[in-house]
Scaffold this motif. Structure first.
Motif, mmCIF file in Angstrom:
data_model
loop_
_atom_site.group_PDB
_atom_site.id
_atom_site.type_symbol
_atom_site.label_atom_id
_atom_site.label_comp_id
_atom_site.label_asym_id
_atom_site.label_seq_id
_atom_site.Cartn_x
_atom_site.Cartn_y
_atom_site.Cartn_z
ATOM 1 N N ASP A 1 0.826 -1.211 0.000
ATOM 2 C CA ASP A 1 0.000 0.000 0.000
ATOM 3 C C ASP A 1 0.860 1.261 0.000
ATOM 4 O O ASP A 1 0.508 2.269 -0.628
ATOM 5 N N TRP A 2 2.004 1.202 0.678
ATOM 6 C CA TRP A 2 2.916 2.346 0.683
ATOM 7 C C TRP A 2 3.550 2.529 -0.691
ATOM 8 O O TRP A 2 3.633 3.650 -1.210
ATOM 9 N N ALA A 3 3.969 1.433 -1.320
ATOM 10 C CA ALA A 3 4.653 1.518 -2.613
ATOM 11 C C ALA A 3 3.741 2.056 -3.712
ATOM 12 O O ALA A 3 4.210 2.743 -4.621
ATOM 13 N N VAL A 4 2.449 1.733 -3.645
ATOM 14 C CA VAL A 4 1.524 2.211 -4.688
ATOM 15 C C VAL A 4 0.905 3.560 -4.328
ATOM 16 O O VAL A 4 0.090 4.097 -5.082
ATOM 17 N N GLY A 5 1.268 4.119 -3.166
ATOM 18 C CA GLY A 5 0.799 5.451 -2.815
ATOM 19 C C GLY A 5 -0.507 5.507 -2.058
ATOM 20 O O GLY A 5 -1.089 6.576 -1.890
ATOM 21 N N TRP A 6 -0.994 4.364 -1.576
ATOM 22 C CA TRP A 6 -2.244 4.361 -0.812
ATOM 23 C C TRP A 6 -2.030 4.800 0.632
ATOM 24 O O TRP A 6 -2.981 5.186 1.315
ATOM 25 N N VAL A 7 -0.798 4.705 1.097
ATOM 26 C CA VAL A 7 -0.449 5.143 2.451
ATOM 27 C C VAL A 7 0.548 6.287 2.320
ATOM 28 O O VAL A 7 1.610 6.125 1.726
ATOM 29 N N ASP A 8 0.177 7.435 2.848
ATOM 30 C CA ASP A 8 1.036 8.617 2.773
ATOM 31 C C ASP A 8 1.938 8.637 3.998
ATOM 32 O O ASP A 8 1.511 9.046 5.098
ATOM 33 N N ALA A 9 3.153 8.157 3.841
ATOM 34 C CA ALA A 9 4.082 8.087 4.966
ATOM 35 C C ALA A 9 5.502 8.018 4.426
ATOM 36 O O ALA A 9 5.723 7.662 3.269
ATOM 37 N N THR A 10 6.438 8.360 5.284
ATOM 38 C CA THR A 10 7.841 8.207 4.918
ATOM 39 C C THR A 10 8.243 6.746 5.122
ATOM 40 O O THR A 10 7.551 5.978 5.799
ATOM 41 N N ARG A 11 9.373 6.384 4.569
ATOM 42 C CA ARG A 11 9.871 5.024 4.775
ATOM 43 C C ARG A 11 10.110 4.764 6.257
ATOM 44 O O ARG A 11 9.774 3.687 6.771
ATOM 45 N N ASP A 12 10.668 5.742 6.965
ATOM 46 C CA ASP A 12 10.935 5.563 8.390
ATOM 47 C C ASP A 12 9.649 5.345 9.175
ATOM 48 O O ASP A 12 9.617 4.541 10.120
ATOM 49 N N GLN A 13 8.577 6.042 8.793
ATOM 50 C CA GLN A 13 7.297 5.854 9.481
ATOM 51 C C GLN A 13 6.749 4.444 9.252
ATOM 52 O O GLN A 13 6.204 3.821 10.171
ATOM 53 N N ILE A 14 6.901 3.945 8.043
ATOM 54 C CA ILE A 14 6.449 2.588 7.730
ATOM 55 C C ILE A 14 7.245 1.573 8.542
ATOM 56 O O ILE A 14 6.684 0.650 9.154
#
Length: 227
Positions: free
Chosen positions: A193-206
Motif C-alpha cells: 500500500d505504501w509503494a503504490v501510494g495508498w499510504v502517505d508516509a515516509t519510509r521511516d514511518q512505515i
C-alpha cells in the motif's frame, strides 16, 4: 552472478568479475544477462511496471536484440521471476550480515536490529520495493508459488529467532508461527500500500510502525505470569 554488499545497497546488478577486453564467452553472456536484469529492474520497478512492459522495451533499454533476450529467458515472466528472487536475496543478505553482531543482544534490541536491516535491504532501492511487494502480485500461479515460498522462508526465519530467544529463557516459550505469519503478512500488506501510494508516509514511518507491531508481540505478558 556475484553481488557484493555495496552493489546490493546501491541496487546495481554486477556480473562475475572479469577482464573487459578479451572476455570469454561466459563473461560476455554474464554481461548481457546483467544488462537485461538492469533493464527489467528499471522498467518493472521504476516504471511503467511489468504489465505495461514488452520484450521489445527491455531489449531497447538493454541495448540488445530480442534474439539475445531469448538466449537468456523464455518469457518476460522469467525475467520478473529472477528479479523477484534477486531483490529477496538482497534483503536476506542484509539481515544475515548483521545476525552475528546481534546474537548477544536482548530480544527487543536483537529483533529491532534485524528488522531494520531487513527494511534497509528491502527499501533502499525503490525499484526493489516495487518488484517485491507490488509487481509480483497476481502475475501467474507460478509466481504466486514463488512469492509464497519466499514468504514461508521469512516466516521460518522469524520463528527460528523467537524460538531461540525462548530457548534462552528471554521470552516465554510458545508456538510463534501465527505471530510470525501475521507479522510477515503485515509487512507485505503495508509495503504494498505504501509503494503504490495508498499510504502517505515516509519510509521511516512505515518501518517504525511495523517494528512497533513486532515488539508489541514480544512484550505481551506471559499468560501464566506471576501473581
Amino acid at each position: 552472478m556475484h553481488h557484493g554488499a555495496e552493489d546490493a545497497v546501491a541496487g546495481r546488478i554486477t556480473p562475475a568479475a572479469g577482464r573487459y577486453g578479451g572476455r570469454s564467452a561466459e563473461e560476455r553472456q554474464a554481461e548481457r544477462r546483467r544488462r537485461f536484469l538492469e533493464a527489467g529492474l528499471d522498467l518493472f520497478g521504476g516504471g511503467p511496471g511489468y504489465r505495461a512492459t514488452r520484450i521489445t522495451d527491455v531489449c531497447r533499454a538493454a541495448g540488445l536484440s530480442s534474439r539475445q533476450f531469448y538466449e537468456e529467458f523464455h518469457t518476460l515472466e522469467d525475467l520478473l521471476a529472477e528479479l523477484h528472487l534477486y531483490v529477496n536475496d538482497v534483503a536476506q543478505r542484509s539481515v544475515l550480515a548483521v545476525l552475528p553482531q546481534v546474537r548477544h543482544l536482548e530480544p527487543i534490541d536483537r529483533c529491532t536490529r534485524l528488522f531494520r536491516a531487513y527494511a534497509a535491504g528491502a527499501t533502499a532501492d525503490p525499484r526493489h520495493t516495487r518488484i517485491a511487494f507490488v509487481e509480483i502480485i497476481g502475475v501467474s500461479p507460478r509466481l504466486d508459488r514463488q512469492r509464497l515460498d519466499r514468504r514461508a522462508r521469512w516466516i521460518d526465519f522469524l520463528c527460528e529467532q523467537l524460538d531461540d530467544a525462548a530457548g534462552r529463557g528471554e521470552i516465554p516459550p510458545r508456538d510463534f508461527r501465527i505471530t510470525a505469519a501475521a507479522f510477515i503478512g503485515a509487512i507485505n500488506g503495508l509495503m504494498h500500500d505504501w509503494a503504490v501510494g495508498w499510504v502517505d508516509a515516509t519510509r521511516d514511518q512505515i518501518v517504525d510502525e511495523l517494528l512497533l507491531m513486532l515488539l508489541g508481540r514480544l512484550q505481551v505478558p506471559d499468560e501464566e505470569g506471576e501473581g
